[in-house]
Design a protein around this motif. Structure first.
Motif, PDB file in Angstrom:
ATOM      1  N   LEU A 152       0.991  -1.256  -0.018  1.00 32.67           N
ATOM      2  CA  LEU A 152      -0.057  -0.075   0.159  1.00 32.67           C
ATOM      3  C   LEU A 152       0.899   1.372   0.255  1.00 32.67           C
ATOM      4  CD1 LEU A 152      -2.925  -1.035   2.513  1.00 32.67           C
ATOM      5  CD2 LEU A 152      -2.922  -1.014  -0.243  1.00 32.67           C
ATOM      6  N   TYR A 212      -6.885 -14.245  -3.145  1.00 28.52           N
ATOM      7  CA  TYR A 212      -6.288 -15.436  -2.217  1.00 28.52           C
ATOM      8  C   TYR A 212      -5.752 -15.346  -0.956  1.00 28.52           C
ATOM      9  CZ  TYR A 212      -6.927 -17.867  -6.650  1.00 28.52           C
ATOM     10  OH  TYR A 212      -7.276 -18.829  -7.883  1.00 28.52           O
ATOM     11  N   ALA A 261      -8.925   0.800   1.669  1.00 23.03           N
ATOM     12  CA  ALA A 261      -8.306   1.468   2.730  1.00 23.03           C
ATOM     13  C   ALA A 261      -7.546   2.711   2.082  1.00 23.03           C
ATOM     14  CB  ALA A 261      -7.237   0.479   3.406  1.00 23.03           C
TER      15      ALA A 261
HETATM   16  P1  NAD Z   1      -4.824 -11.424  -5.645  1.00 28.48           P
HETATM   17  O1  NAD Z   1      -4.649 -10.871  -7.169  1.00 28.48           O
HETATM   18  O2  NAD Z   1      -5.683 -12.825  -5.559  1.00 28.48           O
HETATM   19  O3  NAD Z   1      -5.962 -10.389  -4.826  1.00 28.48           O
HETATM   20  C1  NAD Z   1      -5.850  -9.253  -4.707  1.00 28.48           C
HETATM   21  C2  NAD Z   1      -7.145  -8.554  -4.273  1.00 28.48           C
HETATM   22  O4  NAD Z   1      -6.937  -7.338  -3.579  1.00 28.48           O
HETATM   23  C3  NAD Z   1      -8.096  -8.455  -5.134  1.00 28.48           C
HETATM   24  O5  NAD Z   1      -9.461  -8.707  -4.680  1.00 28.48           O
HETATM   25  C4  NAD Z   1      -8.002  -7.067  -5.427  1.00 28.48           C
HETATM   26  O6  NAD Z   1      -9.122  -6.374  -6.110  1.00 28.48           O
HETATM   27  C5  NAD Z   1      -7.869  -6.514  -4.120  1.00 28.48           C
HETATM   28  N1  NAD Z   1      -7.438  -5.278  -4.015  1.00 28.48           N
HETATM   29  C6  NAD Z   1      -6.425  -4.496  -5.139  1.00 28.48           C
HETATM   30  N2  NAD Z   1      -6.233  -3.405  -4.571  1.00 28.48           N
HETATM   31  C7  NAD Z   1      -6.836  -3.082  -3.302  1.00 28.48           C
HETATM   32  C8  NAD Z   1      -7.051  -2.058  -2.499  1.00 28.48           C
HETATM   33  N3  NAD Z   1      -6.210  -0.844  -2.423  1.00 28.48           N
HETATM   34  N4  NAD Z   1      -7.308  -2.419  -1.260  1.00 28.48           N
HETATM   35  C9  NAD Z   1      -8.355  -3.466  -0.962  1.00 28.48           C
HETATM   36  N5  NAD Z   1      -8.273  -4.438  -1.898  1.00 28.48           N
HETATM   37  C10 NAD Z   1      -7.480  -4.222  -3.164  1.00 28.48           C
HETATM   38  O7  NAD Z   1      -3.692 -11.320  -4.720  1.00 28.48           O
HETATM   39  P2  NAD Z   1      -3.149 -11.671  -3.441  1.00 28.48           P
HETATM   40  O8  NAD Z   1      -4.409 -12.332  -2.712  1.00 28.48           O
HETATM   41  O9  NAD Z   1      -2.525 -10.594  -2.909  1.00 28.48           O
HETATM   42  O10 NAD Z   1      -2.403 -13.038  -3.783  1.00 28.48           O
HETATM   43  C11 NAD Z   1      -0.752 -12.600  -4.065  1.00 28.48           C
HETATM   44  C12 NAD Z   1      -0.249 -13.805  -4.824  1.00 28.48           C
HETATM   45  O11 NAD Z   1      -0.032 -14.793  -4.140  1.00 28.48           O
HETATM   46  C13 NAD Z   1      -0.898 -14.161  -6.192  1.00 28.48           C
HETATM   47  O12 NAD Z   1      -0.137 -14.428  -7.074  1.00 28.48           O
HETATM   48  C14 NAD Z   1      -1.802 -15.481  -5.807  1.00 28.48           C
HETATM   49  O13 NAD Z   1      -2.092 -16.162  -6.774  1.00 28.48           O
HETATM   50  C15 NAD Z   1      -0.874 -15.949  -4.889  1.00 28.48           C
HETATM   51  N6  NAD Z   1      -1.527 -16.839  -3.847  1.00 28.48           N
HETATM   52  C16 NAD Z   1      -2.303 -17.936  -4.386  1.00 28.48           C
HETATM   53  C17 NAD Z   1      -2.808 -18.511  -3.265  1.00 28.48           C
HETATM   54  C18 NAD Z   1      -3.820 -19.803  -4.244  1.00 28.48           C
HETATM   55  O14 NAD Z   1      -3.571 -20.087  -5.266  1.00 28.48           O
HETATM   56  N7  NAD Z   1      -4.463 -20.523  -3.278  1.00 28.48           N
HETATM   57  C19 NAD Z   1      -3.018 -18.586  -2.260  1.00 28.48           C
HETATM   58  C20 NAD Z   1      -2.201 -17.434  -1.610  1.00 28.48           C
HETATM   59  C21 NAD Z   1      -1.520 -16.430  -2.478  1.00 28.48           C
END
Ligand code: NAD
Ligand code: FDA
Length: 446
Positions: A141, A185, A240
């Protein structure tokens, strides 16, 4: 040329792809001293018996069992390749194979023309073949200048050090308030694990429903209700915009764009990842935010390969190019690249990568899998009642008359195999009503 160490093969990045690449190199045959894995990942603040450095491990554990309140998973339990049912590669395995693990070492300069990598400490490493496996970093952030985003206890999760910090914060703030920023995720998995640790959890995300990049509104409605029933509060459609902190600099509140304020002892942020390609900017072709590769993961620079999160590769099944940030692809792309490297040396042919997208997640007692493409019309089937004792439901995606994707919550191994086959076969779809009525039967017939 700078003095330093020389290797025939260097894998840059000792995460999931790095570990699976090492296993494949060993399988295909490497001489002692030919292969090095260089990785920056280090343990700094472990509250547990400290490990000096971290050999490749299964990263998905960090957002799940690593943070469990009882019997949390710890290394060496989840080194690669246990996540795919393979042998667990302990640090000794690498030394037995003559593979050099150069850990706690950040590469800060990569010169592909002279085939030289330079570390933060000034050490140089030259290579003949380079495998880029640097993964992603978290988007912070503070990158957007969000006010107060540098306060203490605003935490992210990517590496084991982050997970240790998070675990320590959870212990320190038992019974306190946690705000999870992001509905993807990390947002869903962390909200669950924080709740399991008895924190008072509120999730905040900007979209109308969680995990919009995969879930339909109907799928999301199930998870949101399930989480609400577990006591997780969900605030949608806002972000936020700032944080309050006390005199010690510890976060105390999250200020939202809609004007509301949430008290917080811990904030966990999961607003996406960014592939770590900066070292190679201007030296290698890029596409869709990643390093462009062919079906063997070789980049535009001969002898330089890119795998895992950083690679934008031909997705043969859909005739397009994609980047995938999930563990199954990170393992398989690493294996494919090493087979291609060794195949080229031996003059033997290797088949093109033909990947079927596979994503999954687990939280609370839930577990879902998805295969294929989530495009076209989605048809929900099964029992999506979040208060059912054992909910089991799914969704098919139908495009141009074919069933191209399938999602299943609570599936058995056989049922998950059935939806895998379906997504690969892309059978003609019957009418939405028939598909809904047939449910899993439709996949089981493939
Ligand atoms: P993500 O892309 O899954 O989700 C990000 C989320 O944050 C989205 O919903 C988005 O719209 C939201 N967002 C964006 N800007 C925002 C803001 N300013 N305030 C609030 N929300 C906001 O990414 P992630 O959850 O951060 O995961 C990071 C990485 O880790 C990714 O590559 C993901 O694939 C990987 N990961 C995968 C898994 C899985 O496959 N089970 C689990 C954990 C992490
Ligand atoms: P990965 O991030 O694993 O490894 C990259 C390594 O390179 C790191 O060790 C890093 O330190 C090192 N590195 C980077 N730059 C460097 C430099 N300049 N010098 C030296 N070293 C450098 N997926 C899924 O399908 N199911 C799941 O449940 C989960 N769960 C999950 C949880 C959490 C917390 C995260 C962060 C991610 C997931 N994922 C996931 C995603 C999955 O873990 C991810 O796609 C793979 O780890 C990607 O593998 P890579 O090897 O590309 O990167």
């Amino acid at each position: 040329m700078a003095s330093g160490k020389h290797f025939k093969y260097v894998v840059l990045g000792g995460g999931v792809s790095g570990g699976y690449a090492a296993r494949e190199f060993a399988k295909q045959g490497v001489q002692p001293g030919e292969l090095a894995i260089i990785s920056k990942e280090a343990v700094r603040n472990s509250p547990f018996p400290p490990l000096p450095s971290v050999a490749p491990y299964e990263r998905p554990a960090l957002s799940k069992a690593y943070l469990f309140p009882q019997n949390p998973a710890r290394l060496p339990g989840f080194h690669v390749c246990v996540g795919s049912g393979g042998e667990r590669l302990l640090p000794e395995w690498y030394s037995e194979k003559g593979i050099e693990l150069i850990l706690s070492t950040e590469i800060v300069k990569a010169d592909l023309a002279s085939k030289t990598l330079t570390s933060a400490a000034g050490a140089t490493f030259t290579y003949e073949i380079l495998l880029i496996a640097t993964g992603s970093s978290v988007i912070k952030l503070s990158d957007f200048g969000t006010q107060g985003a540098d306060s203490n206890n605003i935490l992210y999760l990517r590496e084991i050090d982050d997970a240790d910090n998070l675990y320590a914060a959870i212990q320190a703030k038992k019974g306190g308030k946690a705000v999870v920023v992001g509905g993807g995720y990390i947002g869903l998995e962390l909200s669950a694990v924080l709740k399991m640790n008895d924190l008072d959890v509120t999730m905040v995300f900007p979209e109308p429903w969680c995990m919009p990049r995969l879930f339909t509104a109907e799928i999301a409605a199930f998870y949101e209700s399930y989480y609400t029933n577990k006591g997780v509060k969900i605030v949608k459609g806002t972000v936020a915009i700032g944080f309050d902190a006390d005199a010690n600099g510890d976060v105390t509140a999250v200020k939202l764009k809609d004007g509301s304020v949430l008290e917080a002892d811990i904030v966990v942020v999961g607003v996406g990842g960014r592939p770590l390609t900066t070292l190679f900017k201007g030296q290698v072709a890029e596409e869709k935010g990643g390093i462009k590769t062919d079906a063997f993961f070789e980049t535009s620079v001969p002898g330089v390969y890119a795998v895992g999160d950083v690679a934008t590769f031909p997705m043969k099944i859909y005739n397009d190019e994609r980047r995938v940030e999930h563990v199954d692809h990170s393992r398989k792309s690493a294996e494919q690249a090493v087979k291609a490297i060794k195949g080229k040396e031996a003059g033997s042919a290797v088949e093109e990568y033909d990947y079927l997208p596979y994503f999954y997640s687990r939280s609370f007692d839930l577990s879902w899998q998805f295969y294929g493409d989530n495009v076209g019309d989605a048809i929900l089937f099964g029992d999506a009642d979040p208060s059912s004792a054992k909910p089991k439901f799914g969704s098919y995606w139908v495009k141009d008359g074919k069933c191209v994707g399938a999602f299943l919550e609570g599936g058995s191994p056989d049922e998950n195999t059935a939806i895998t086959k379906l997504a690969r076969a892309q059978p003609p779809a019957t009418s939405p009503d028939e598909l809904k009525a047939a449910g899993l039967q439709f996949a089981s017939k493939i």
